[in-house]
Design a protein around this motif. Structure first.
Motif, PDB file in Angstrom:
ATOM      1  N   VAL A  86      71.949  51.937 -15.263  1.00  0.00           N
ATOM      2  CA  VAL A  86      72.092  50.485 -15.326  1.00  0.00           C
ATOM      3  C   VAL A  86      71.658  49.964 -13.962  1.00  0.00           C
ATOM      4  O   VAL A  86      72.234  50.337 -12.940  1.00  0.00           O
ATOM      5  N   LEU A  87      70.606  49.132 -13.977  1.00  0.00           N
ATOM      6  CA  LEU A  87      70.071  48.584 -12.736  1.00  0.00           C
ATOM      7  C   LEU A  87      70.270  47.081 -12.695  1.00  0.00           C
ATOM      8  O   LEU A  87      70.215  46.398 -13.716  1.00  0.00           O
ATOM      9  N   TRP A  88      70.461  46.568 -11.484  1.00  0.00           N
ATOM     10  CA  TRP A  88      70.654  45.134 -11.284  1.00  0.00           C
ATOM     11  C   TRP A  88      69.816  44.686 -10.099  1.00  0.00           C
ATOM     12  O   TRP A  88      69.703  45.385  -9.096  1.00  0.00           O
ATOM     13  N   ARG A  89      69.234  43.513 -10.243  1.00  0.00           N
ATOM     14  CA  ARG A  89      68.542  42.871  -9.124  1.00  0.00           C
ATOM     15  C   ARG A  89      68.741  41.371  -9.268  1.00  0.00           C
ATOM     16  O   ARG A  89      68.496  40.816 -10.335  1.00  0.00           O
ATOM     17  N   LYS A  90      69.221  40.757  -8.205  1.00  0.00           N
ATOM     18  CA  LYS A  90      69.475  39.314  -8.256  1.00  0.00           C
ATOM     19  C   LYS A  90      68.184  38.571  -8.576  1.00  0.00           C
ATOM     20  O   LYS A  90      67.139  38.844  -8.008  1.00  0.00           O
ATOM     21  N   ASN A  91      68.277  37.652  -9.525  1.00  0.00           N
ATOM     22  CA  ASN A  91      67.128  36.846  -9.906  1.00  0.00           C
ATOM     23  C   ASN A  91      67.052  35.674  -8.946  1.00  0.00           C
ATOM     24  O   ASN A  91      67.869  34.767  -8.986  1.00  0.00           O
ATOM     25  N   LEU A  92      66.069  35.728  -8.048  1.00  0.00           N
ATOM     26  CA  LEU A  92      65.949  34.706  -7.014  1.00  0.00           C
ATOM     27  C   LEU A  92      65.463  33.370  -7.559  1.00  0.00           C
ATOM     28  O   LEU A  92      65.583  32.345  -6.894  1.00  0.00           O
ATOM     29  N   GLU A  93      64.900  33.379  -8.772  1.00  0.00           N
ATOM     30  CA  GLU A  93      64.390  32.138  -9.365  1.00  0.00           C
ATOM     31  C   GLU A  93      65.489  31.333 -10.041  1.00  0.00           C
ATOM     32  O   GLU A  93      65.293  30.176 -10.385  1.00  0.00           O
ATOM     33  N   ALA A  94      66.647  31.957 -10.246  1.00  0.00           N
ATOM     34  CA  ALA A  94      67.738  31.268 -10.956  1.00  0.00           C
ATOM     35  C   ALA A  94      68.391  30.220 -10.080  1.00  0.00           C
ATOM     36  O   ALA A  94      68.417  30.291  -8.893  1.00  0.00           O
TER      37      ALA A  94
END
Length: 94
Positions: A86-94
């Motif tokens: 399970v990978l996560w990366r903050k969505n900077l466009e949100a």
């Protein structure tokens, strides 16, 4: 790797969110290819939180692939159970 390390509370919340997800990226016999990295990057951009299935029976190799993939797409590992990541990366466009 991103410098905003997740807290234990955040990891637990992400694990709960990921529970119902299905793997959207598969790492096959060719291992970590450019197309796998691009697909993972696109999926993280679209969804922020994804599951990746790594085929292969060698646990050490799966861990290597996991670390390389996280580094390549600037993501954080939330959970590793068997062949699922399970990978996560903050969505900077949100």
């Amino acid at each position: 790797m991103t410098d905003n390390t997740l807290s234990t509370k955040e990891i637990l919340a992400l694990k709960a969110r990921a529970h119902h997800l299905h793997p959207v990226v598969m790492v096959g016999q060719q291992g970590l290819t450019d197309s796998v990295i691009k697909e993972t990057d696109a999926a993280l951009t679209a969804h922020e939180l994804i599951k990746v299935r790594v085929f292969g029976d060698d646990r050490a190799e799966r861990i290597e692939i996991c670390n390389a993939l996280c580094e390549a797409v600037d993501a954080q590992l939330v959970q590793h159970i068997g062949k699922l990541l399970v990978l996560w990366r903050k969505n900077l466009e949100a």
